[in-house]
Design a protein around this motif. Sequence first.
Motif, PDB file in Angstrom:
ATOM      1  N   ALA A  14       0.825  -1.206   0.000  1.00 43.86           N
ATOM      2  CA  ALA A  14       0.000   0.000   0.000  1.00 43.86           C
ATOM      3  C   ALA A  14       0.856   1.251   0.000  1.00 43.86           C
ATOM      4  O   ALA A  14       1.965   1.264   0.553  1.00 43.86           O
ATOM      5  CB  ALA A  14      -0.912   0.005   1.229  1.00 43.86           C
ATOM      6  N   HIS A  15       0.313   2.306  -0.600  1.00 43.98           N
ATOM      7  CA  HIS A  15       0.946   3.622  -0.557  1.00 43.98           C
ATOM      8  C   HIS A  15       0.012   4.587   0.146  1.00 43.98           C
ATOM      9  O   HIS A  15      -1.204   4.558  -0.044  1.00 43.98           O
ATOM     10  CB  HIS A  15       1.291   4.100  -1.963  1.00 43.98           C
ATOM     11  N   VAL A  16       0.608   5.448   0.973  1.00 43.66           N
ATOM     12  CA  VAL A  16      -0.144   6.368   1.810  1.00 43.66           C
ATOM     13  C   VAL A  16       0.525   7.731   1.783  1.00 43.66           C
ATOM     14  O   VAL A  16       1.616   7.897   1.223  1.00 43.66           O
ATOM     15  CB  VAL A  16      -0.222   5.842   3.266  1.00 43.66           C
ATOM     16  N   ASN A  17      -0.134   8.715   2.384  1.00 44.15           N
ATOM     17  CA  ASN A  17       0.438  10.045   2.529  1.00 44.15           C
ATOM     18  C   ASN A  17       1.181  10.145   3.858  1.00 44.15           C
ATOM     19  O   ASN A  17       0.685   9.676   4.891  1.00 44.15           O
ATOM     20  CB  ASN A  17      -0.676  11.104   2.503  1.00 44.15           C
ATOM     21  N   TRP A  18       2.346  10.781   3.825  1.00 44.58           N
ATOM     22  CA  TRP A  18       3.157  10.984   5.023  1.00 44.58           C
ATOM     23  C   TRP A  18       3.242  12.485   5.251  1.00 44.58           C
ATOM     24  O   TRP A  18       3.805  13.215   4.423  1.00 44.58           O
ATOM     25  CB  TRP A  18       4.552  10.387   4.838  1.00 44.58           C
TER      26      TRP A  18
END
Length: 218
Positions: free
Chosen positions: A178-182
């Motif tokens: 998964a890719h997320v916002n940091w």
Amino acid sequence: MMNAPTRRLLAGAASSVIAAALAVAVPAAAQATVIELTSGHVDVLDIDHVAGGPIELTVGDDTGSTRVERDPSTVVFVVPSAAYTAVPSSSAWSFLGSGGYAYVLPQTNTAGLLWAGWDTTGVASGALQFNRVTVKLTDVQGPGGFSVFTASGGTPTVLFDSGNGLPDSLNVNRNTHAHVNWGFDAAGTYVATFEVSGVRTSSGQTVSATEEFTFEVG
């Protein structure tokens, strides 16, 4: 026969030589090259586990032509000024800073920025109960708030937020990439501590790994 003062003198000289050698050798052995990751695909949390073994928590570095698994202590994630962005005025976004702007590594692939997420495809099927791990953010040291979130249709879903108290926990299924916002509220150096744990199916024993991850922002 060697007299006592001479023996003490030689013994002292030998001790000095040994101490000097250790002083040189220990730091050299302990030093590790620090890699700055600036853009491209990276799994900040690369989680692996096989039945009966430990949980392994590394950084999955795909920024080059060949994937490299790195010790988190040797990695600095660079969040440049290009990541500085306006924060929507809706109260749903109030977790992300207070000045109307924040630094964000986005969940979508963006040129010049890290595309950061996590990966549990290395967790063997059936090795852990419910085929999942628990990811816990236990501590953040830095000049502002640190958050991890997703966004869809202009609405955020906050997964981790240092601004409302820690620890924060999230259950993640195995075989997830998964890719997320940091998000980072201000420029500076952040050190985020993550713990990953699971319960062995075979024994009911909890296994875990804890690592610190460093972000250089701004």
